[in-house]
Design an enzyme around this catalytic site. Structure first.
Site, PDB file in Angstrom:
ATOM      1  N   HIS A  31      -3.954  -4.380   3.310  1.00 25.10           N
ATOM      2  CA  HIS A  31      -3.366  -4.767   4.586  1.00 25.10           C
ATOM      3  C   HIS A  31      -2.835  -6.192   4.456  1.00 25.10           C
ATOM      4  O   HIS A  31      -3.595  -7.110   4.182  1.00 25.10           O
ATOM      5  CB  HIS A  31      -4.440  -4.676   5.674  1.00 25.10           C
ATOM      6  N   ASP A  33      -0.571  -7.080   1.995  1.00 22.37           N
ATOM      7  CA  ASP A  33      -0.765  -7.264   0.558  1.00 22.37           C
ATOM      8  C   ASP A  33       0.033  -8.453   0.054  1.00 22.37           C
ATOM      9  O   ASP A  33       1.242  -8.518   0.212  1.00 22.37           O
ATOM     10  CB  ASP A  33      -0.327  -5.997  -0.182  1.00 22.37           C
ATOM     11  N   ASP A 153      -4.524  -0.890  12.598  1.00 23.75           N
ATOM     12  CA  ASP A 153      -5.110  -2.176  12.975  1.00 23.75           C
ATOM     13  C   ASP A 153      -4.683  -2.655  14.351  1.00 23.75           C
ATOM     14  O   ASP A 153      -5.051  -3.745  14.768  1.00 23.75           O
ATOM     15  CB  ASP A 153      -4.762  -3.246  11.931  1.00 23.75           C
ATOM     16  N   HIS A 412       0.918  -6.800  15.230  1.00 22.51           N
ATOM     17  CA  HIS A 412      -0.294  -6.729  16.043  1.00 22.51           C
ATOM     18  C   HIS A 412      -1.105  -8.019  16.027  1.00 22.51           C
ATOM     19  O   HIS A 412      -2.075  -8.145  16.782  1.00 22.51           O
ATOM     20  CB  HIS A 412      -1.176  -5.558  15.585  1.00 22.51           C
TER      21      HIS A 412
END
Length: 997
Positions: A31, A33, A153, A412
């Protein structure tokens, strides 16, 4: 070749093992990366390994700024071999609670377009002569049936998101963060996988298979071997080995016991023996070779002892997992259109705090999105009409930055306000820079098309007001002038109804309110100048000056004598009563009848339907929250937690009523203490009479309220409480991302009732918070605008959807001083309105400037012929997206089929040559999208019906959902008697490419 054969052998073994064996699909990912280079190198060395890329923006940064030609070629090879897979497809993993549907589609669109328009760079021919391409959730992008989303997420799951991905061509959807107690129920009932129908109108047309990650979420703690410790130490029970300890012969049994126990414990929560096992977490795979070397050792050991562990493990991509699952055709439950909001991780942590974190940024994002919407449609009208001076390349440059800035901030951890102040400054800077470019573009277009008045004295302005909606809009716009005696005239020199009043913000200037009626996608032109009228001169008409009545300050009261002395403010739709003893709102009478003025009067008073009085009380309140974890649960950027009872946030209220012929404004000032000179909270409420004609119904039927909040005291959560005597049954209806209305029942939490705040200011004392600087020490003043509609459900259903769109996309005002030098045209150029039926919203009208062929296969063939050729944007190809605003059965009239003749609607832009129906993002021809149909325990029904018409031209039919039809039908050339189906649903399900000349 050997590693490929090994992988095929393992996949074959999945089907040959005993039924009790749990097949574990290990999906490596990171997540956000940041280890792209090492990951690509590792995949190149071992073709048994897999990796999925989620956040495309991070990949873009690496691709554009770091990757060499060799590394780009390696990426192509890995994609073509199925070792590397792109999932999600958007620029970022967007938030689902505080984003708008327009922006969700935008961030998905600009990212797909980014890679397709860069195919000249991407199309590097490999040794076989083939040209692999980067697809999203696919290998390669021609195989769009392999598209998958990874939305793990975001803090809660909206019903909008699965609909969005389904209509964009995706086949399966991953979510994670849903309410902890609901997830527990779903685990026990084996309902962690289901077919989800996010819209009750589209139903099976937009259903998508959804997989909920279990309580472990998207992280696999205990199995990280990065060189740097990212997460805390293993649990006290020792079940998770220390992540920094490599897998060796001496400890591999312990690792295998731990992993197999983890798998066997989770397996009963799912219907099949196929388990998705995400391997990674936030910022993992810094050292991909170390990660894979340790996991290779562990998986090899487990696979050699299948009978002992009951587990078989294999590296896969997300697509390979879903392909295997789909081939089983195991029927699953159907989830209805309810969402998974709000989100709570446990009893004491309600994930609603971010609804108001950095409210100023949220407001800026909405304004930027609205400006982009207006700028794109104005640019489209400009490009398709004769223009004199502007260069098309320069114009396109002005539009390039804002789409990326708006898309990026949908992340997010961005629009939610859960980031650091430094990152917030970056977002604000990029949005402001992009907005400046669009404003320059719009100003240049106006200068090109509008005259400059001559013979006028300096000191005034001319204003161009642009209506970005495809409806006629009657509204009141507010300008700031520094002279109280002002005249306003239109492009023909005729006086315009206007009102001047003391500014509500700055005492040295004045608010100028102008009543305007603007056809769809059109503009009005006004000259505003100081009045020079002498006494007795009737040739010049001045704006009317409003009268202000002061009511002084009133202290907060606790007795029952309130409501005995009332003041009132009214228009033809409402009478608002105000308590003179408290300066607070007392009640609202929705007027059933009114008096009719003379025929030549500006306003009419039609009878309304209800005629009843509703008690309404509004006041600002605050929660004082804990900032020290040692003292109990805290509120932070994400979470709202309060152990205290909400308290009134003020001691005195001042009020004044500004009454004019156009608008009456109620100004209420809330002071924290009796000695404060500046209010902490303010409410500005406006009522305007309803103008003649149906175009003014939205103006007359709303009470506009603007809230000014701040600066707040430290560790304070501010809310506005509105209480009524309406019988609601403790049920609230709110929208999903500006998309469809959602019924939300009352939910009680042990610690308190979750509420949405207007503003918050927090300072967590713990070192971890101070070190990463995620403080919400937000000292800003925020402004929010709300339109209140009161009436029977027939009225609010009719006007509510259109009011929401009109509030988001208010007219854009462009000002220029009269003394400026400008080109002189004889008169404003003619403009023809673009008008859609009131139940249909033109969600986008743009010239995207995409350089790829609309047929992807043709595009790839062209690249293979000459991948160095420079493609040119087609400026006559227009992207058009239509949205029906009403759900099935929502309104007896508005939900009905509506014919849309595109030739007629778009005649103001040019002659329609051809029309192509595209996926929701405009990227793919819908005829090439062959989405999977998952077996469900409820029959699937497609909704809507194609109704042929006898008229020439391109028609569109907005269909009810009680008749069956093919969900997609392709519009063809004009004058071919073809029809167009748009399902009755509040999601924009029809995206078209229109070629004009």
């Amino acid at each position: 070749m050997g590693s490929v054969l090994t992988q095929l052998l393992l996949l074959w073994l999945l089907g040959t093992q005993p039924e009790a064996t749990i097949r574990v699909f290990v999906v490596p990912y990171s997540h956000l990366d940041v280890g792209r280079l090492l990951t690509v190198q590792e995949l190149t060395r071992n073709k048994q390994h897999r990796f999925i890329i989620v956040d495309q923006e991070f990949f873009r940064l690496w691709w554009d700024g770091v990757a060499s030609a060799k590394q780009k070629l390696q990426v192509h090879e890995l994609v073509g071999q199925g070792c590397l897979e792109f999932v999600l497809g958007g620029q970022v993993m967007h938030d689902e609670a505080v984003t708008h549907v327009d922006d969700q589609i935008l961030q998905l669109t600009v990212c797909e377009n980014k890679y397709l328009t860069q195919q000249n760079d991407l199309a590097m021919t490999d040794q076989t002569g083939e040209t692999p391409s980067l697809g999203f959730g696919s290998v390669p992008s021609e195989q769009r049936e392999n598209s998958f989303s990874w939305q793990v997420d975001s803090f809660g799951a909206s019903a909008m998101t699965p609909t969005l991905f389904a209509l964009a061509g995706f086949n399966a959807h991953i979510i994670s963060r849903i309410d902890y107690d609901l997830k527990e129920i779903m685990k026990n009932d084996q309902e962690m996988q289901f077919v989800r129908r996010g819209s009750r109108s589209l139903l099976a047309q937009q259903e998508i298979f959804t997989h909920v990650l279990d309580e472990n979420g998207y992280c696999s703690k205990g199995f990280y071997w990065n060189e740097k410790d990212v997460f805390p130490d293993p649990p006290w029970d020792g079940m998770d080995p220390n992540k920094t300890v490599p897998v060796t012969l001496s400890n591999v049994q312990h690792y295998a016991d731990t992993l197999s126990y983890n798998v066997r414990r989770r397996a009963p929560w799912f219907l099949t023996r196929y388990m998705l096992w995400p391997w990674g977490c936030d910022r993992q795979f810094f050292s991909a070779s170390v990660q894979f070397a340790n996991m290779d050792h562990l998986m090899s050991y487990i696979n050699k002892h299948i009978s002992q562990f009951g587990v078989l493990m294999v590296y896969t991509t997300l697509g390979e997992y879903f392909q295997t699952l789909y081939s089983e055709h195991e029927p699953v439950q159907v989830q209805d259109h309810c969402d998974f909001l709000p989100y709570s991780s446990d009893m004491f942590h309600s994930g609603t705090g971010f609804y108001a974190s950095r409210s100023g940024l949220k407001g800026l994002v909405r304004r930027a999105s609205a400006l982009l919407y207006a700028g794109e449609s104005m640019f489209t009208r400009f490009m398709l009409a004769p223009h004199r001076f502007l260069d098309q390349a320069w114009v396109l440059q002005q539009l390039q930055k804002l789409p990326w800035a708006v898309s990026e901030v949908q992340h997010h951890e961005a629009i939610t306000g859960t980031h650091t102040p430094r990152v917030s400054d970056m977002f604000v800077g990029r949005l402001s820079n992009g907005m400046h470019g669009v404003q320059k573009l719009m100003s240049a277009i106006i200068q090109d098309r509008f005259p400059a008045h001559t013979g006028l004295e300096p000191g005034g302005y001319f204003a161009v007001i642009y209506n970005p909606l495809a409806w006629t809009v009657t509204t009141i716009i507010t300008l700031t002038v520094d002279f109280p005696e002002v005249s306003v005239t239109d492009e023909s020199g005729h006086p315009v109804p206007a009102q001047v009043q003391n500014s509500k913000e700055m005492p040295s200037v004045y608010d100028l309110l102008v009543l305007t009626t603007i056809p769809g996608l059109s503009y009005r032109y006004y000259v505003i100048k100081p009045s020079r009228r002498a006494k007795g001169d009737t040739q010049e008409t001045e704006a009317m000056m409003a009268n202000t009545k002061q009511f002084g300050h009133r202290p907060r009261r606790h007795d029952s004598s309130m409501g005995r002395r009332l003041a009132h403010v009214e228009n033809d739709c409402y009478t608002v009563y105000l308590d003179k003893d408290t300066n607070l709102m007392h009640s609202i009478w929705e007027r059933g009848t009114g008096h009719q003025q003379e025929d030549n009067a500006l306003f009419s008073f039609p009878p309304l339907q209800n005629n009843q009085t509703i008690q309404v009380a509004q006041q600002f309140m605050e929660y004082e929250v804990n900032s020290d974890e040692d003292q109990g649960p805290i509120s932070d950027n994400y979470v709202f937690t309060s152990n205290e009872t909400v308290k009134s946030a003020w001691e005195t209220v001042g009020m004044e009523i500004v009454k004019g012929e156009l608008v009456t404004e109620i100004r209420q000032y809330f002071y924290r203490t009796v000695n404060d000179s500046d209010p902490t909270y303010t409410i500005y409420s406006r009522l305007a009479p309803r103008p003649l004609g149906s175009d003014g119904e939205l103006l007359g039927h709303r009470i506009e309220q603007e809230y000014r909040v701040g600066p707040l005291e430290l560790n304070c959560e501010a809310i506005l409480r509105t209480s009524t005597n309406l019988i609601t049954g403790r049920i609230l209806y709110s929208d999903n991302n500006g998309y469809q209305m959602q019924c939300r029942a009352y939910k009680h939490h042990e610690n308190n009732i979750a509420q949405v705040m207007l503003h918050r200011r927090l300072l967590v004392k713990q070192p971890w918070a101070l070190s990463v600087n995620v403080m919400l020490n937000d000292t800003s003043v925020v402004h929010s605008v709300l339109w209140l509609l009161l009436g029977p459900s027939t009225l609010t259903r009719d006007l509510g959807q259109r009011s929401g769109v009109a509030l988001q996309h208010r007219p854009i005002v462009l000002l220029r001083e009269l003394s400026e030098t400008a080109r002189i045209h004889p008169r404003p150029q003619h403009q023809e309105a673009v008008t859609l039926p009131p139940s249909v919203h033109l969600q986008i009208l743009s010239i995207p400037g995409w350089t790829y062929n609309s047929n992807h296969t043709t595009h790839m063939q062209n690249l293979r012929k000459d991948n160095q050729a420079e493609a040119k944007a087609e400026s006559r190809r227009v992207l058009l997206r239509l949205r029906h605003l009403y759900e099935v059965d929502e309104d007896p009239v508005r939900s009905q089929p509506v014919p849309v003749n595109l030739q007629s609607v778009l005649r103001g832009l040019g002659s329609v040559v051809s029309v192509e129906e595209r996926s929701l993002t405009g990227t793919w021809d819908v005829s090439t999208l062959h989405r999977w149909h998952w077996p469900a325990q409820e029959p699937s029904h497609l909704r809507g019906m194609v109704i042929p018409t006898s008229q020439d031209g391109v028609e569109g039919e907005l269909c009810c959902a009680d008749k069956e039809c093919s969900p997609w039908s392709t519009l063809q050339a004009a004058h071919s008697r073809k029809t167009k189906t748009v399902p009755t649903d509040p999601i924009p399900s029809q995206c078209l490419f229109v070629l004009l000349n």
